[in-house]
Design an enzyme around this catalytic site. Structure first.
Site, PDB file in Angstrom:
ATOM      1  N   ASP A  58     -66.158 -16.379   3.377  1.00  0.00           N
ATOM      2  CA  ASP A  58     -65.081 -17.215   3.917  1.00  0.00           C
ATOM      3  C   ASP A  58     -65.544 -17.895   5.203  1.00  0.00           C
ATOM      4  OD1 ASP A  58     -65.065 -14.993   5.517  1.00  0.00           O
ATOM      5  OD2 ASP A  58     -62.923 -14.592   5.342  1.00  0.00           O
ATOM      6  N   SER A  59     -66.772 -17.572   5.647  1.00  0.00           N
ATOM      7  CA  SER A  59     -67.385 -18.321   6.752  1.00  0.00           C
ATOM      8  C   SER A  59     -67.585 -19.781   6.366  1.00  0.00           C
ATOM      9  CB  SER A  59     -68.723 -17.686   7.157  1.00  0.00           C
ATOM     10  OG  SER A  59     -69.550 -17.513   6.021  1.00  0.00           O
ATOM     11  N   ASP A  97     -65.939 -13.859  -1.112  1.00  0.00           N
ATOM     12  CA  ASP A  97     -64.969 -13.221  -0.227  1.00  0.00           C
ATOM     13  C   ASP A  97     -63.558 -13.395  -0.764  1.00  0.00           C
ATOM     14  OD1 ASP A  97     -65.839 -11.823   2.016  1.00  0.00           O
ATOM     15  OD2 ASP A  97     -66.408 -13.654   3.062  1.00  0.00           O
ATOM     16  N   LYS A 127     -65.830  -9.512  -2.199  1.00  0.00           N
ATOM     17  CA  LYS A 127     -65.911  -8.718  -0.964  1.00  0.00           C
ATOM     18  C   LYS A 127     -64.547  -8.773  -0.289  1.00  0.00           C
ATOM     19  CE  LYS A 127     -68.335 -10.196   2.780  1.00  0.00           C
ATOM     20  NZ  LYS A 127     -67.252 -10.365   3.765  1.00  0.00           N
ATOM     21  N   GLU A 196     -70.383  -4.914   9.804  1.00  0.00           N
ATOM     22  CA  GLU A 196     -70.667  -6.042  10.702  1.00  0.00           C
ATOM     23  C   GLU A 196     -70.510  -5.600  12.157  1.00  0.00           C
ATOM     24  OE1 GLU A 196     -68.656  -9.666   9.653  1.00  0.00           O
ATOM     25  OE2 GLU A 196     -69.271 -10.681  11.494  1.00  0.00           O
TER      26      GLU A 196
HETATM   27  O1  KIV Z   1     -68.034 -14.765   5.408  1.00  0.00           O
HETATM   28  C1  KIV Z   1     -69.140 -14.344   5.763  1.00  0.00           C
HETATM   29  O2  KIV Z   1     -70.082 -15.098   6.030  1.00  0.00           O
HETATM   30  C2  KIV Z   1     -69.321 -12.909   5.890  1.00  0.00           C
HETATM   31  C3  KIV Z   1     -70.607 -12.450   6.473  1.00  0.00           C
HETATM   32  C4  KIV Z   1     -70.557 -12.545   7.934  1.00  0.00           C
HETATM   33  C5  KIV Z   1     -70.940 -11.095   6.036  1.00  0.00           C
HETATM   34  O3  KIV Z   1     -68.467 -12.156   5.543  1.00  0.00           O
END
Ligand code: KIV
Length: 280
Positions: A58-59, A97, A127, A196
């Site tokens: 979700d980044s 995510d 995730k 994290e």
């Molecule tokens: O969304 C993301 O990029 C993440 C990573 C920081 C593990 O969850």
């Protein structure tokens, strides 16, 4: 080197990485690499480079949409990125995510949306951020046939509750508490645990206590796998880099230089040259 092998420290490459291969890595004392990915072509590049797991994080809210937090990205928006990554990944396992708002309310909500992601995008698992409160959610999602990686330590979707970006798991009894939480998530059915921004010795102790593989970001070298955001590790991001990032390339300079060359040649009239055109 045989065609189906990557390097001496890696196992033979399967036709598709699955949870079983990540479990084998843990069982045999090997590591694996995970990288965030949001589009078709980078998925092809990372897949060809041998990265075992591509995470449609979700980044994407930050890296692809320019949003200040991960909170606003929707399931529908993330699904577009996820489908693109799946189409580019020949061997890598692709995880997506569960975005903020898509799972918190009940195990049913989580399972419905996880199933939607798998059906509509073809991802191989999801995730989910959060601790023991989500054990039942993980159990139902896993029972429904969706492999779940749990995400603990600093969880960006909870940044308003956690008081910003802070290292988690520090202080007296923190390691024991994190081991208890991790064990609950494992017992609920999570196939892996991501940590994290956790002190390295705490993350190592959690990895040692668990049967399932762990993945770290800002959690030291003691986890089974590592993950980074690709724009960070390849130097595309501008501004201050988190302490835990190692920058393996400086793509921002490479791309800026190439684009400046292109613009200069367009202004000079030296591009396009005769070989870039068509005869009559
Ligand atoms: O969304 C993301 O990029 C993440 C990573 C920081 C593990 O969850």
């Amino acid at each position: 080197m045989a065609e189906n092998e990557t390097a001496p420290y890696a196992a033979p490459t399967p036709s598709r990485y699955r949870t079983v291969h990540l479990q084998q890595a843990k069982d045999e004392g090997r590591r694996f690499a995970m990288l965030t990915t949001y589009d078709f072509q980078m998925a092809q590049v990372f897949d060809e480079a041998g990265v075992e797991v591509l995470l449609v994080g979700d980044s994407a809210a930050n890296t692809m949409m320019g949003l200040p937090t991960t909170l606003p990205i929707t399931l529908e928006q993330l699904a577009v990125y996820a489908g693109s990554v799946v189409r580019g990944a020949r061997r890598a396992m692709v995880l997506c995510d569960m975005p903020f708002g898509s799972y918190e309310l009940s195990p049913q909500q989580a399972a419905e949306n996880a199933i939607r992601l798998v059906k509509e995008t073809g991802v191989h698992g999801v995730k989910i951020e959060g601790g023991v409160r989500y054990a039942e959610h993980i159990a139902l999602m896993t029972d429904a046939g969706v492999p779940v990686m749990a995400h603990t330590g600093f969880t960006p979707q909870s940044e308003n509750v956690l008081g910003g970006y802070r290292v988690q798991g520090r202080g007296e009894g923190a390691a024991e508490a994190m081991i208890r939480e991790a064990t609950t998530l494992q017992d609920a059915g999570a196939f892996a645990l991501l940590m994290e921004m956790v002190p390295g010795d705490v993350a190592r102790r959690v990895d040692e206590a668990l049967r399932i593989p762990t993945v770290g970001i800002g959690a030291g070298p003691g986890t089974t796998g590592q993950v980074l955001v690709w724009q960070d590790m390849l130097g595309l991001r501008s501004g201050r880099m988190p302490r835990f990032v190692k920058q393996y390339a400086d793509l921002r300079s490479v791309v800026t230089g190439a684009v400046q060359d292109y613009r200069r040649e367009v202004l000079e009239g030296t591009f396009p040259a005769p070989e870039h055109g068509f005869g009559a």
